[in-house]
Write a protein that holds these residues in place. Sequence first.
Motif, PDB file in Angstrom:
ATOM      1  N   TRP A 107      28.531  23.601  28.139  1.00 22.40           N
ATOM      2  CA  TRP A 107      27.779  23.437  29.383  1.00 22.40           C
ATOM      3  C   TRP A 107      26.864  24.572  29.830  1.00 22.40           C
ATOM      4  N   CYS A 108      25.634  24.382  29.831  1.00 20.59           N
ATOM      5  CA  CYS A 108      24.754  25.456  30.341  1.00 20.59           C
ATOM      6  C   CYS A 108      23.812  25.291  31.482  1.00 20.59           C
ATOM      7  N   GLY A 109      24.565  24.469  32.483  1.00 17.42           N
ATOM      8  CA  GLY A 109      23.434  24.227  33.452  1.00 17.42           C
ATOM      9  C   GLY A 109      23.723  22.697  33.638  1.00 17.42           C
ATOM     10  N   LYS A 231      37.291  16.867  29.376  1.00 17.63           N
ATOM     11  CA  LYS A 231      37.205  18.286  29.866  1.00 17.63           C
ATOM     12  C   LYS A 231      36.059  18.803  29.236  1.00 17.63           C
ATOM     13  N   GLU A 232      35.620  18.500  28.317  1.00 16.38           N
ATOM     14  CA  GLU A 232      34.525  19.049  27.594  1.00 16.38           C
ATOM     15  C   GLU A 232      32.942  18.777  28.080  1.00 16.38           C
ATOM     16  N   ALA A 235      33.976  16.988  33.112  1.00 16.63           N
ATOM     17  CA  ALA A 235      34.615  17.762  34.050  1.00 16.63           C
ATOM     18  C   ALA A 235      33.666  18.692  34.844  1.00 16.63           C
ATOM     19  N   ALA A 236      32.444  19.005  34.174  1.00 15.35           N
ATOM     20  CA  ALA A 236      31.487  19.954  35.097  1.00 15.35           C
ATOM     21  C   ALA A 236      30.738  19.262  35.989  1.00 15.35           C
ATOM     22  N   GLU A 240      37.290  18.910  37.357  1.00 17.48           N
ATOM     23  CA  GLU A 240      38.578  18.910  36.530  1.00 17.48           C
ATOM     24  C   GLU A 240      39.586  17.927  36.908  1.00 17.48           C
ATOM     25  N   VAL A 247      31.412  21.516  39.218  1.00 13.95           N
ATOM     26  CA  VAL A 247      30.648  22.668  39.698  1.00 13.95           C
ATOM     27  C   VAL A 247      29.228  22.120  39.645  1.00 13.95           C
ATOM     28  N   PHE A 248      28.675  21.398  39.181  1.00 13.66           N
ATOM     29  CA  PHE A 248      27.339  20.720  39.147  1.00 13.66           C
ATOM     30  C   PHE A 248      27.140  19.685  40.402  1.00 13.66           C
TER      31      PHE A 248
ATOM     32  N   VAL C  64      36.233  30.044  37.194  1.00  8.83           N
ATOM     33  CA  VAL C  64      35.431  29.163  37.109  1.00  8.83           C
ATOM     34  C   VAL C  64      33.861  29.462  36.975  1.00  8.83           C
ATOM     35  N   SER C  65      33.592  28.868  35.983  1.00  4.19           N
ATOM     36  CA  SER C  65      32.125  29.144  35.679  1.00  4.19           C
ATOM     37  C   SER C  65      31.299  28.113  36.649  1.00  4.19           C
ATOM     38  N   GLN C  66      30.166  28.645  37.083  1.00  2.00           N
ATOM     39  CA  GLN C  66      29.244  27.749  37.858  1.00  2.00           C
ATOM     40  C   GLN C  66      27.977  27.227  37.324  1.00  2.00           C
ATOM     41  N   ASP C  67      27.613  27.942  36.072  1.00  2.00           N
ATOM     42  CA  ASP C  67      26.346  27.480  35.569  1.00  2.00           C
ATOM     43  C   ASP C  67      26.363  27.513  34.004  1.00  2.00           C
ATOM     44  N   VAL C  68      26.570  28.619  33.330  1.00  2.00           N
ATOM     45  CA  VAL C  68      26.791  28.681  31.933  1.00  2.00           C
ATOM     46  C   VAL C  68      28.190  29.211  31.410  1.00  2.00           C
ATOM     47  N   VAL C  69      28.386  29.416  30.318  1.00  2.00           N
ATOM     48  CA  VAL C  69      29.674  29.897  29.633  1.00  2.00           C
ATOM     49  C   VAL C  69      29.609  31.393  30.152  1.00  2.00           C
ATOM     50  N   ASP C  84      34.081  27.786  30.343  1.00  2.00           N
ATOM     51  CA  ASP C  84      32.813  27.066  30.169  1.00  2.00           C
ATOM     52  C   ASP C  84      33.000  26.227  31.851  1.00  2.00           C
ATOM     53  N   PRO C  85      31.489  25.739  32.070  1.00  2.00           N
ATOM     54  CA  PRO C  85      31.428  24.974  33.317  1.00  2.00           C
ATOM     55  C   PRO C  85      32.551  23.682  33.194  1.00  2.00           C
ATOM     56  N   GLY C  86      33.330  23.459  34.248  1.00  2.00           N
ATOM     57  CA  GLY C  86      34.226  22.275  34.124  1.00  2.00           C
ATOM     58  C   GLY C  86      35.489  22.610  33.371  1.00  2.00           C
ATOM     59  N   GLN C  87      35.844  23.821  32.792  1.00  2.00           N
ATOM     60  CA  GLN C  87      36.891  24.338  32.222  1.00  2.00           C
ATOM     61  C   GLN C  87      37.214  25.631  32.753  1.00  2.00           C
TER      62      GLN C  87
END
Lengths: 329, 454, 148
Positions: A107-109, A231-232, A235-236, A240, A247-248, C64-69, C84-87
């Motif tokens: 995830w990169c945004g 998870k991969e 979850a973002a 989770e 987080v998004f 906890v990552s909010q945007d990128v790794v 990673d975001p979500g992990q």
Amino acid sequence: MREKLARWIVILLLLVTVMGVAAAWKARSDEGILHARLPEHGGWIPGDLRATVGQPLTIRMTSDDVTHSFAVGQMDMQAVNINPGEMSEVTLNFDRPGKYTFYCTRWCGADHWRMRGTIEVSGAGMEEPVKYEPPLYLRLGLDIDAEHHAQFLPSQEPSAARGARLEHRLPQQYTSWEYYISHSPSSAWQELRNDRSLSDLSDAELWDLAAYAWAQHSPPEAVQTGAGLYKENCAACHGETGDGEGVFANELAGDTHALDGHATTTPTDFSDEEHMLGAAPAVLHGKIIRGGMGTGMPYWGPIFTDEQVWALVSYLWTYQFNFSMEVTQ
Amino acid sequence: MFAPGESRLNLARLRVLDKLIKSRWPLLLARSITLAGFVFTILVGLLGSPVGSHNFAIIFVWIAWWTALKLFFIPLGGRSWCSVCPLPMPGEWLQNGSLLTKAQKSIGLGMRWPRRLRGNWLASGLFLLIGIFSALTLTDARLTAWILLGLLGTAMLLSLIFERRAFCSYVCPIGGFTGIYAKTAPLEVRVIDSDICKSHAEKTCYTHCPWGVYPLAMRDSSQCGLCMECLRVCTYDNISLNLRPFGSDLGQTNSITRLDETLLALVMLSSALSFSAVFIGPWGWLKSAAYDVGSTAWWAYTGAYLALSLLVLPGLYTLAVWWSQKTGQAKAPFKRLLADYSQALLPLGLFTWIAFTIDFAFPKFSYVLQVLSDPFGWGWNLVGTSGVSLPSALLGAAPVLQVGAVVVGLFWSANLSQRLVAKQVQPARARRAILPLAGFSLLFSLTMLLLLLG
Amino acid sequence: MKHWKKILFWGLAISLGLVISLAPMPVKATSSNQKLFKIQASRFAFSPAVLAVNPGDQVTIELVSQDVVHGLSIDGYDLHLVADPGQTASMTFTAGQAGSYTLRCSETCGAMHPFMVGKLQVGGNDLLWRAAGLALLAVIAGVWWKRV
């Protein structure tokens, strides 16, 4: 004389420098490098690759900003990390022509999922290209965008283990694959309740039976695979813990999307009984492969294999059902 | 070797050095190499990886060169970097028509630099400009390359319009602060016997000086680029390159009021604070504000940085000088005091920048090794150091070194204030008149310590 | 006479400096505690960025990552987290010697990545107080010292 020498030295040094850099640049340009960038800065460059069946395709990759990674959808491969300022390499073998999707797995945004590109593979395959088959939800005639509220809700978390003790009471049709994919748990429960032969069972016991029936199509290995994929990839946004508070989530709560102006909504809360128990597995399957129109939910059809999608669906039920076969009560 | 009564060592009297200094070749070769390095840096900046930490241009300019400048070239050699700096070289070649000698005919208009633009005003302005875009400049290899190219182009252009090294003397943002800090350094070019000069009509030293400096009239080292040309052309071998005590140029009362130097000294102080807050502080919003050029947050950052540089620190400093003048009943005009007392800001600023550089650059030295092996950030490993990282235990000493630097600079600054005040006021009032100035330095140092260690 | 004064001045300044630098600070007796920090990492900040603990504390960091790794490493500690975001990633360690230790992002996360930092403050910030004391001493000594 001395002046000439001085000039030669200066010019020679400059020339050597410029030619050295030019040589390095030329040597590198020929390699054809795949650049990974944040989607808002271009995503994959180039976004379309070509390959031929039977000829290994070696791709050298680098990232221009943050950590990314490379994988090809529906292909059994280990994702390859792409670190900024470093070079990664992957070699792919295609045994069938067709259009493949490659994508970023880290995830990169909020727009991460837009980091996708295609590989056009030409040539004669060992098999014929797969014939087009409409997705499951269309074959079943399901409207996956329709509201699906559960009409009945359990008073406690249904347990497959408790349901297993009443297994002998469960009519066989409820455990079939066809029944599973096309019925929401709520409607399954309703049919069980309406079944005269089961009228001696309590509401909770019937929910346990439904959980048992669902567990038949959610073996532990599938749930585990699904958990990893969740998870991969999920979850973002979905959180989770499946609560829709990833987080998004806040970014998606905004009304329109930055990149293409599409509307987005908050991600689904998988712990929401009313929403989940009213959904048939085929609906969830459809949502995953097609994405949610106008919600910000990406389409995963080109990415996940059918097996993986069903594993994810199985995992999602764990937010509603206790599939553990050990009796806790 | 030592001039009588002076603690100076004339390096030009040492036989080996004498040959090296008097020949034009060593510095010419050094500059040819730095010019090639400069061009290499620009090319890599433009063509290499956009990831700053993997691009030679970013790492070599802002980590390696910057650290060398702040920790080595300036404190030990003053403007010694200027003596090997490639920036004026191409323009001067055109201007002089020659690399080694001053040819008779030359291209260029040879105009005199406008009087109004003399001094460090432009250099201060350019440094502020770089400061405003610092977060982008320090991380964007392309921008760094364009800035270097821009500096090279400006230097060439100015060489063709104006006489001598107009760019170096009045425009270069690096030259500006290097010049004022050079006053603290233990290296100088000076006339040996002034009587010889007075009777020497040709003034070959002046006519040959690329900086337009007349050695006999030199009141400090700020404008001398240590090119050694005067040593080479002096008919009487009457010019020396001296090793001298630190800070020899400081503590004098000047006959001219140089408020441009005062402003530059203050801009350097405010920039040290601002850079520390942005790059060393834990405040992510500040980093984003400094980075998002054009955004509202960036405008706020720019406003704050400019206000700190042009209003707050100058205001506090003016207040301190005013207070000092009042309590000490100094006779000199206020402007003169503002200029004179600002000498005390030089050791303060220099050592503050040393402290900042230690914190800023030390943890990033492993990048230097990495880009040596992989200058373009293309995943090369030329000399086997691309994966190297320095042990983080090395960083343990950094805070202690920083405290040491700040404390030394503060002692020096306070002591200098004391000597400067003693020249202006009656001994009985001196102690009290120092307090506001020492207070300013202390307040600044404490703020800096808070940013570095807090 | 003047020579004698010089020795006295420097002797006094240096011994005072040594006292300020090295004098033992009162150590607060603290039992080791469990400390949990949930750190949100976004470009280019940790939030919270400053973690205050005591020597001997069992520190758990959840990143906890909010945007990128993003990653997290701490100067002086051989620890490394990647989130990673979500992990959410987490680690537990024992806080060692008192002092300030810089937290750094360890995964390149964009332009300002090298400056994405935070701080682990173990015990009180003695160094800052000592530095302030030394600064005060330096000013006083600077004002008093006259070249002989």
